[in-house]
Design a protein around this motif. Structure first.
Motif, PDB file in Angstrom:
ATOM      1  N   LEU A  78      33.598  21.205  39.188  1.00 19.44           N
ATOM      2  CA  LEU A  78      33.922  22.094  38.072  1.00 19.44           C
ATOM      3  C   LEU A  78      33.722  23.559  38.441  1.00 19.44           C
ATOM      4  O   LEU A  78      34.509  24.430  38.048  1.00 19.44           O
ATOM      5  N   LEU A  79      32.680  23.846  39.205  1.00 19.74           N
ATOM      6  CA  LEU A  79      32.418  25.215  39.637  1.00 19.74           C
ATOM      7  C   LEU A  79      33.543  25.719  40.531  1.00 19.74           C
ATOM      8  O   LEU A  79      34.012  26.856  40.378  1.00 19.74           O
ATOM      9  N   ALA A  80      34.008  24.884  41.437  1.00 19.98           N
ATOM     10  CA  ALA A  80      35.114  25.266  42.319  1.00 19.98           C
ATOM     11  C   ALA A  80      36.390  25.487  41.509  1.00 19.98           C
ATOM     12  O   ALA A  80      37.137  26.452  41.750  1.00 19.98           O
ATOM     13  N   LEU A  81      36.668  24.608  40.554  1.00 14.33           N
ATOM     14  CA  LEU A  81      37.854  24.778  39.706  1.00 14.33           C
ATOM     15  C   LEU A  81      37.766  26.046  38.865  1.00 14.33           C
ATOM     16  O   LEU A  81      38.757  26.761  38.686  1.00 14.33           O
ATOM     17  N   PHE A  82      36.576  26.338  38.355  1.00 18.21           N
ATOM     18  CA  PHE A  82      36.382  27.548  37.567  1.00 18.21           C
ATOM     19  C   PHE A  82      36.662  28.781  38.421  1.00 18.21           C
ATOM     20  O   PHE A  82      37.367  29.703  37.993  1.00 18.21           O
ATOM     21  N   ALA A  83      36.126  28.811  39.637  1.00 19.83           N
ATOM     22  CA  ALA A  83      36.360  29.955  40.524  1.00 19.83           C
ATOM     23  C   ALA A  83      37.842  30.072  40.856  1.00 19.83           C
ATOM     24  O   ALA A  83      38.401  31.172  40.879  1.00 19.83           O
ATOM     25  N   PHE A  84      38.488  28.970  41.100  1.00 20.99           N
ATOM     26  CA  PHE A  84      39.917  28.973  41.413  1.00 20.99           C
ATOM     27  C   PHE A  84      40.717  29.519  40.239  1.00 20.99           C
ATOM     28  O   PHE A  84      41.591  30.364  40.412  1.00 20.99           O
ATOM     29  N   ASN A  85      40.414  29.048  39.033  1.00 20.53           N
ATOM     30  CA  ASN A  85      41.177  29.466  37.853  1.00 20.53           C
ATOM     31  C   ASN A  85      40.889  30.894  37.426  1.00 20.53           C
ATOM     32  O   ASN A  85      41.742  31.544  36.836  1.00 20.53           O
ATOM     33  N   ILE A 128      43.974  32.451  40.885  1.00 20.03           N
ATOM     34  CA  ILE A 128      45.237  32.402  40.149  1.00 20.03           C
ATOM     35  C   ILE A 128      45.579  33.758  39.515  1.00 20.03           C
ATOM     36  O   ILE A 128      46.715  34.222  39.655  1.00 20.03           O
ATOM     37  N   PRO A 129      44.642  34.470  38.845  1.00 21.81           N
ATOM     38  CA  PRO A 129      45.004  35.793  38.301  1.00 21.81           C
ATOM     39  C   PRO A 129      45.386  36.807  39.386  1.00 21.81           C
ATOM     40  O   PRO A 129      46.335  37.568  39.211  1.00 21.81           O
ATOM     41  N   VAL A 130      44.680  36.809  40.499  1.00 19.05           N
ATOM     42  CA  VAL A 130      45.013  37.746  41.574  1.00 19.05           C
ATOM     43  C   VAL A 130      46.398  37.423  42.129  1.00 19.05           C
ATOM     44  O   VAL A 130      47.211  38.318  42.378  1.00 19.05           O
ATOM     45  N   LEU A 131      46.681  36.156  42.323  1.00 19.53           N
ATOM     46  CA  LEU A 131      47.996  35.739  42.811  1.00 19.53           C
ATOM     47  C   LEU A 131      49.086  36.127  41.808  1.00 19.53           C
ATOM     48  O   LEU A 131      50.155  36.616  42.195  1.00 19.53           O
ATOM     49  N   PHE A 132      48.820  35.943  40.513  1.00 17.61           N
ATOM     50  CA  PHE A 132      49.786  36.308  39.478  1.00 17.61           C
ATOM     51  C   PHE A 132      50.051  37.806  39.495  1.00 17.61           C
ATOM     52  O   PHE A 132      51.210  38.245  39.430  1.00 17.61           O
ATOM     53  N   LEU A 133      49.015  38.632  39.604  1.00 17.57           N
ATOM     54  CA  LEU A 133      49.206  40.079  39.634  1.00 17.57           C
ATOM     55  C   LEU A 133      49.964  40.512  40.886  1.00 17.57           C
ATOM     56  O   LEU A 133      50.853  41.371  40.837  1.00 17.57           O
ATOM     57  N   TYR A 134      49.639  39.928  42.025  1.00 15.23           N
ATOM     58  CA  TYR A 134      50.315  40.264  43.277  1.00 15.23           C
ATOM     59  C   TYR A 134      51.795  39.905  43.195  1.00 15.23           C
ATOM     60  O   TYR A 134      52.664  40.712  43.526  1.00 15.23           O
ATOM     61  N   LEU A 135      52.096  38.678  42.754  1.00 12.44           N
ATOM     62  CA  LEU A 135      53.490  38.260  42.653  1.00 12.44           C
ATOM     63  C   LEU A 135      54.235  39.062  41.575  1.00 12.44           C
ATOM     64  O   LEU A 135      55.430  39.354  41.727  1.00 12.44           O
ATOM     65  N   GLY A 136      53.553  39.417  40.500  1.00 12.35           N
ATOM     66  CA  GLY A 136      54.167  40.242  39.465  1.00 12.35           C
ATOM     67  C   GLY A 136      54.545  41.617  39.991  1.00 12.35           C
ATOM     68  O   GLY A 136      55.632  42.130  39.718  1.00 12.35           O
ATOM     69  N   ALA A 137      53.649  42.227  40.765  1.00 14.65           N
ATOM     70  CA  ALA A 137      53.939  43.540  41.343  1.00 14.65           C
ATOM     71  C   ALA A 137      55.102  43.451  42.331  1.00 14.65           C
ATOM     72  O   ALA A 137      56.003  44.311  42.340  1.00 14.65           O
ATOM     73  N   LYS A 138      55.102  42.421  43.165  1.00 18.64           N
ATOM     74  CA  LYS A 138      56.198  42.228  44.122  1.00 18.64           C
ATOM     75  C   LYS A 138      57.514  41.977  43.392  1.00 18.64           C
ATOM     76  O   LYS A 138      58.555  42.509  43.775  1.00 18.64           O
ATOM     77  N   GLY A 139      57.482  41.158  42.359  1.00 21.46           N
ATOM     78  CA  GLY A 139      58.691  40.876  41.583  1.00 21.46           C
ATOM     79  C   GLY A 139      59.201  42.118  40.870  1.00 21.46           C
ATOM     80  O   GLY A 139      60.411  42.362  40.806  1.00 21.46           O
ATOM     81  N   PHE A 140      58.293  42.904  40.330  1.00 18.86           N
ATOM     82  CA  PHE A 140      58.669  44.145  39.645  1.00 18.86           C
ATOM     83  C   PHE A 140      59.375  45.073  40.616  1.00 18.86           C
ATOM     84  O   PHE A 140      60.424  45.640  40.324  1.00 18.86           O
TER      85      PHE A 140
END
Length: 163
Positions: free
Chosen positions: A117-124, A128-140
């Motif tokens: 659960l701790l590993a999943l919490f860190a992952f989520n 995931i948010p850092v990846l979303f922001l990075y891909l969002g900036a690249k897509g923009f």
């Protein structure tokens, strides 16, 4: 045929099949025969792990029985009567040992679940948010051909000019 031999044979079949395929077919799993071989390999690995676990459990049982036999050999006649009366009671040492081992197994399982659960919490919450922001900036940048920071700078400039 034992599991190791089957695994080696399956690995040779997979390697042979990979040699006949292109890199894209291998990467995108476009070959049904290779996919079937990989499924067989995973099933074989699962069976191997299950067999190894059964062997370990059997070895633990054998060791526990051997220890019990050794302990019984060390008792004298007086000790045997005293310990047999304790063992026959409802709250004997055997019962106590079983309860403690059950609690330890439960605790080990809980620790493993907590770490998962701790590993999943860190992952989520981090990855995931850092990846979303990075891909969002690249897509923009890809869609509008400008950086988001330039857009923010223009917005600040226009707000300052309107004040």
């Amino acid at each position: 045929m034992d599991l190791t031999t089957q695994s080696d044979s399956l690995n040779r079949h997979i390697s042979g099949r990979k040699e006949t395929l292109s890199t894209l077919d291998i990467l995108f799993n476009n070959d049904e025969i290779l996919a079937d071989l990989r499924i067989q390999q995973s099933l074989l690995m699962n069976e191997r792990q299950r067999t190894e676990q059964q062997i370990k459990a059997s070895q633990n049982k054998i060791n526990a029985l051997q220890q019990s036999i050794d302990d019984l050999d060390n008792f004298t006649v007086e000790d045997q009567s005293f310990f047999s009366s304790i063992k026959q009671s409802a709250f004997g040492l055997g019962h106590f040992k079983d309860k403690i081992s059950h609690y330890l197994e439960t605790l080990n399982g809980l620790v493993n679940d907590f770490l998962t659960l701790l590993a999943l919490f860190a992952f989520n919450t981090v990855f995931i948010p850092v990846l979303f922001l990075y891909l969002g900036a690249k897509g923009f940048k890809l869609v509008w051909h400008i950086k988001p920071s330039d857009l923010i700078a223009r917005a600040k400039k226009s707000v300052k000019e309107s004040l």
